[in-house]
Write a protein that holds these residues in place. Structure first.
Motif, PDB file in Angstrom:
ATOM      1  N   ARG A 280      24.880  35.541  42.821  1.00  0.00           N
ATOM      2  CA  ARG A 280      25.732  36.472  41.854  1.00  0.00           C
ATOM      3  C   ARG A 280      26.506  37.379  43.171  1.00  0.00           C
ATOM      4  NH1 ARG A 280      26.821  38.215  36.738  1.00  0.00           N
ATOM      5  NH2 ARG A 280      25.317  36.629  36.211  1.00  0.00           N
ATOM      6  N   GLY A 281      27.730  37.682  42.865  1.00  0.00           N
ATOM      7  CA  GLY A 281      28.269  38.625  43.999  1.00  0.00           C
ATOM      8  C   GLY A 281      29.088  37.797  45.010  1.00  0.00           C
ATOM      9  N   ALA A 282      29.216  36.555  45.033  1.00  0.00           N
ATOM     10  CA  ALA A 282      29.705  35.823  46.140  1.00  0.00           C
ATOM     11  C   ALA A 282      31.249  36.198  46.391  1.00  0.00           C
ATOM     12  CB  ALA A 282      29.898  34.214  45.854  1.00  0.00           C
ATOM     13  N   VAL A 283      31.349  36.271  47.669  1.00  0.00           N
ATOM     14  CA  VAL A 283      32.631  36.961  48.385  1.00  0.00           C
ATOM     15  C   VAL A 283      32.996  36.082  49.468  1.00  0.00           C
ATOM     16  CG1 VAL A 283      32.357  39.241  47.552  1.00  0.00           C
ATOM     17  CG2 VAL A 283      31.516  38.540  49.872  1.00  0.00           C
ATOM     18  N   ALA A 284      34.296  36.116  49.926  1.00  0.00           N
ATOM     19  CA  ALA A 284      34.931  35.441  51.058  1.00  0.00           C
ATOM     20  C   ALA A 284      35.855  36.205  51.561  1.00  0.00           C
ATOM     21  CB  ALA A 284      35.535  34.284  50.394  1.00  0.00           C
ATOM     22  N   SER A 285      36.098  35.934  52.880  1.00  0.00           N
ATOM     23  CA  SER A 285      36.779  36.871  53.728  1.00  0.00           C
ATOM     24  C   SER A 285      38.483  36.343  52.965  1.00  0.00           C
ATOM     25  CB  SER A 285      36.794  36.794  55.236  1.00  0.00           C
ATOM     26  OG  SER A 285      35.522  37.031  55.700  1.00  0.00           O
ATOM     27  N   SER A 286      39.552  37.238  52.890  1.00  0.00           N
ATOM     28  CA  SER A 286      40.716  37.028  52.640  1.00  0.00           C
ATOM     29  C   SER A 286      41.302  36.290  53.514  1.00  0.00           C
ATOM     30  CB  SER A 286      41.315  38.385  52.183  1.00  0.00           C
ATOM     31  OG  SER A 286      42.687  38.185  52.152  1.00  0.00           O
ATOM     32  N   ALA A 287      42.385  35.455  53.179  1.00  0.00           N
ATOM     33  CA  ALA A 287      43.147  34.893  54.139  1.00  0.00           C
ATOM     34  C   ALA A 287      44.550  35.712  54.483  1.00  0.00           C
ATOM     35  CB  ALA A 287      43.501  33.465  53.725  1.00  0.00           C
ATOM     36  N   LEU A 288      44.568  36.644  53.824  1.00  0.00           N
ATOM     37  CA  LEU A 288      45.963  37.570  53.881  1.00  0.00           C
ATOM     38  C   LEU A 288      45.725  38.314  55.245  1.00  0.00           C
ATOM     39  CD1 LEU A 288      46.173  38.741  49.984  1.00  0.00           C
ATOM     40  CD2 LEU A 288      47.470  36.759  51.322  1.00  0.00           C
ATOM     41  N   PRO A 289      46.869  38.931  55.705  1.00  0.00           N
ATOM     42  CA  PRO A 289      46.983  39.760  57.005  1.00  0.00           C
ATOM     43  C   PRO A 289      46.118  40.826  56.793  1.00  0.00           C
ATOM     44  CG  PRO A 289      49.090  38.799  56.612  1.00  0.00           C
ATOM     45  CD  PRO A 289      48.165  38.403  55.091  1.00  0.00           C
ATOM     46  N   SER A 290      45.926  41.618  55.593  1.00  0.00           N
ATOM     47  CA  SER A 290      45.353  42.626  55.043  1.00  0.00           C
ATOM     48  C   SER A 290      43.780  42.517  55.469  1.00  0.00           C
ATOM     49  CB  SER A 290      45.664  43.410  53.994  1.00  0.00           C
ATOM     50  OG  SER A 290      45.311  42.263  52.844  1.00  0.00           O
ATOM     51  N   GLY A 291      43.291  41.463  55.239  1.00  0.00           N
ATOM     52  CA  GLY A 291      41.870  41.237  55.414  1.00  0.00           C
ATOM     53  C   GLY A 291      41.232  41.555  54.476  1.00  0.00           C
ATOM     54  N   GLY A 292      39.749  41.822  54.483  1.00  0.00           N
ATOM     55  CA  GLY A 292      38.928  42.516  53.511  1.00  0.00           C
ATOM     56  C   GLY A 292      38.309  41.302  52.916  1.00  0.00           C
ATOM     57  N   LYS A 293      37.379  41.601  51.814  1.00  0.00           N
ATOM     58  CA  LYS A 293      36.657  40.643  51.081  1.00  0.00           C
ATOM     59  C   LYS A 293      37.236  40.547  49.694  1.00  0.00           C
ATOM     60  CE  LYS A 293      33.255  40.012  54.174  1.00  0.00           C
ATOM     61  NZ  LYS A 293      32.966  38.552  54.663  1.00  0.00           N
ATOM     62  N   GLN A 294      37.148  39.249  49.164  1.00  0.00           N
ATOM     63  CA  GLN A 294      37.546  38.923  47.861  1.00  0.00           C
ATOM     64  C   GLN A 294      36.279  38.311  47.193  1.00  0.00           C
ATOM     65  OE1 GLN A 294      41.016  36.153  49.239  1.00  0.00           O
ATOM     66  NE2 GLN A 294      42.209  37.379  47.841  1.00  0.00           N
ATOM     67  N   THR A 295      36.253  38.218  45.726  1.00  0.00           N
ATOM     68  CA  THR A 295      35.461  37.486  45.163  1.00  0.00           C
ATOM     69  C   THR A 295      35.678  35.891  45.552  1.00  0.00           C
ATOM     70  OG1 THR A 295      36.879  37.157  42.982  1.00  0.00           O
ATOM     71  CG2 THR A 295      35.169  39.076  43.146  1.00  0.00           C
ATOM     72  N   LEU A 296      34.687  34.936  45.262  1.00  0.00           N
ATOM     73  CA  LEU A 296      34.828  33.753  45.576  1.00  0.00           C
ATOM     74  C   LEU A 296      36.034  33.186  44.749  1.00  0.00           C
ATOM     75  CD1 LEU A 296      34.131  30.957  46.905  1.00  0.00           C
ATOM     76  CD2 LEU A 296      32.412  30.636  45.028  1.00  0.00           C
ATOM     77  N   ARG A 297      36.067  33.624  43.170  1.00  0.00           N
ATOM     78  CA  ARG A 297      37.286  33.016  42.620  1.00  0.00           C
ATOM     79  C   ARG A 297      38.543  33.508  43.159  1.00  0.00           C
ATOM     80  NH1 ARG A 297      38.637  34.240  36.206  1.00  0.00           N
ATOM     81  NH2 ARG A 297      40.328  32.594  36.063  1.00  0.00           N
ATOM     82  N   GLU A 298      38.671  34.564  43.354  1.00  0.00           N
ATOM     83  CA  GLU A 298      39.866  35.293  43.876  1.00  0.00           C
ATOM     84  C   GLU A 298      40.151  34.831  45.249  1.00  0.00           C
ATOM     85  OE1 GLU A 298      39.604  40.061  42.463  1.00  0.00           O
ATOM     86  OE2 GLU A 298      38.687  39.481  44.356  1.00  0.00           O
ATOM     87  N   TYR A 299      39.250  34.296  46.164  1.00  0.00           N
ATOM     88  CA  TYR A 299      39.713  33.567  47.247  1.00  0.00           C
ATOM     89  C   TYR A 299      40.214  32.088  46.939  1.00  0.00           C
ATOM     90  CZ  TYR A 299      39.242  30.860  51.529  1.00  0.00           C
ATOM     91  OH  TYR A 299      39.496  30.153  52.511  1.00  0.00           O
ATOM     92  N   LEU A 300      39.511  31.352  46.430  1.00  0.00           N
ATOM     93  CA  LEU A 300      40.022  30.190  45.741  1.00  0.00           C
ATOM     94  C   LEU A 300      41.249  30.240  45.162  1.00  0.00           C
ATOM     95  CD1 LEU A 300      36.561  28.772  44.398  1.00  0.00           C
ATOM     96  CD2 LEU A 300      37.672  28.153  46.788  1.00  0.00           C
ATOM     97  N   GLU A 301      41.778  31.113  44.245  1.00  0.00           N
ATOM     98  CA  GLU A 301      42.946  31.261  43.667  1.00  0.00           C
ATOM     99  C   GLU A 301      43.860  31.353  44.719  1.00  0.00           C
ATOM    100  OE1 GLU A 301      43.796  30.801  40.761  1.00  0.00           O
ATOM    101  OE2 GLU A 301      42.293  30.840  39.258  1.00  0.00           O
ATOM    102  N   ALA A 302      43.677  32.273  45.596  1.00  0.00           N
ATOM    103  CA  ALA A 302      44.708  32.437  46.700  1.00  0.00           C
ATOM    104  C   ALA A 302      44.799  31.408  47.442  1.00  0.00           C
ATOM    105  CB  ALA A 302      44.188  33.673  47.625  1.00  0.00           C
TER     106      ALA A 302
END
Length: 375
Positions: A112-134
């Motif tokens: 629960r709470g899985a995250v991934a580093s954003s691929a966007l220049p702004s960086g930061g963490k996203q939820t796993l689903r948000e990262y995959l959607e991006a």
């Protein structure tokens, strides 16, 4: 609101302490050591319904996933599974997930709470689903969070197949084999212990599946039993046995969750380079802790050799046979016979590395090939 399993409303379960990694599901059912013994001699069922589950569908689900996760999945046929990671650009572990391919869907379950580093220049963490959607772009895939629809149970022990057969669930003996269930799936796992099967069942039917499995002979057990056997099996848990610097090689996730030859995924250069020409700076050791004082270290505490800090503590458990044990990330130069002190403040104990947990020093394939070229 924090997750709370409906099974905690049944008679008998003891909830994990507030803030515990297993908060929200039964920690044990009154006798954690007996539950562990049954898991090694009979069969237990463990509530792991706090895990998150994503469903990936669409005609390009395998070819797209192949590009964004660390595992080779273009040939992941129906009825099979694996483990996989999402890495950051430096090859450090963001997320670990277990995979099942069934019914035209690739199921990804994670803590629960899985995250991934954003691929966007702004960086930061996203939820796993948000990262995959991006990362979808124009791929023909659909990603749904089905955590509110499916809940995970684990049946564990040498009698697991007999119990499962009693509820009409039969799997191949192959690791990660998958069969569909009404509304979900069953997946055989190679850990913890010798025989483990995950059941993803409709959340509305969680209590009914629990009753059917216990009526078939599985003893109720808590997350304590699962973690004790996981630690014994040298299987890490993300965020407990890993830190912000962890690469897959350090925690036994190469091969099982990261493919060394597959290109085209973030962090792949680090995975291939360390595998071929280098060695990871740390390894995950099983520590036997001195059980004479009634104290134990905590996750994140230092591992000290002499005057030097050589590692950090991960999972700490009380095992029914081994006593107090822990996983720790330690510097590769740390020897099994070293006299270690583990813990901080008033919870420092002596510890010794289990020699069987020390990885072998096989030559790196790339380094060996370069030596052959030099004659």
């Amino acid at each position: 609101m924090p997750y709370r399993s409906p099974l905690l409303d049944l008679p008998g379960p003891i909830a994990a302490p507030d803030g515990h990694p297993e908060e929200g599901v039964p920690w044990h059912w009154g006798d954690p050591f007996a539950e562990q013994r049954t898991a090694t001699r009979g069969a237990v069922v463990i509530d792991r319904s706090h895990r998150e589950i994503l469903a990936v569908t669409g005609e390009e689900r395998l070819s797209w996933l192949h590009l964004v996760i660390s595992q080779h999945v273009t040939g992941l046929t129906e009825g099979t599974g694996t483990e996989a990671l999402v890495l950051d650009s430096q090859g450090r572990v963001d997320t670990h997930m277990v995979v099942a391919h069934s019914g035209g869907t690739v199921w990804l379950d994670s803590d629960r709470g899985a995250v991934a580093s954003s691929a966007l220049p702004s960086g930061g963490k996203q939820t796993l689903r948000e990262y995959l959607e991006a990362m979808k772009f124009w791929s023909k895939v659909d990603i749904r969070d089905v955590s509110d629809e499916l809940a995970l149970l684990t049946v564990l022990g040498p009698d697991a197949d007999r119990v499962l057969a009693s509820v009409d669930v039969t799997l191949s003996p192959d690791a990660y084999s998958v069969v569909p269930l009404p509304g979900g799936f069953a997946r055989r796992m190679p850990w913890p212990g010798r025989n483990s099967v995950d059941l993803a069942v409709p959340r509305a039917d969680l209590a009914d599946w629990w009753r059917r499995l216990t009526d078939a002979g599985a003893r109720p057990a808590g997350s304590w039993a699962f973690d004790a056997l996981r630690v014994e099996s040298l299987r890490p848990r993300l965020g407990i046995d890993t830190d912000e610097r962890t690469i897959p090689h350090e925690v036994n996730w190469v091969d099982s969750a990261a493919h060394v030859a597959k290109g085209c995924y973030r962090g792949q250069e680090t995975v291939a380079k360390v595998h071929n020409v280098g060695r990871p700076p740390r390894f995950m050791a099983l520590l036997h802790l001195d059980g004479s004082p009634e104290i134990t270290p905590e996750t994140g505490d230092p591992v000290v050799l002499g005057e030097r800090t050589v590692g950090r503590v991960g999972s700490v458990v009380q095992h029914h046979e081994l006593g107090p044990i822990a996983l720790a990330l330690v510097k590769r130069s740390t020897q099994p016979g070293a006299e270690l002190l583990v813990g901080a403040e008033d919870r420092v104990v002596q510890a010794a590395i289990d020699p069987d947990s020390v990885p072998g020093e096989a030559p790196a394939p790339g380094r060996e090939a370069a030596q052959r070229l030099r004659g």
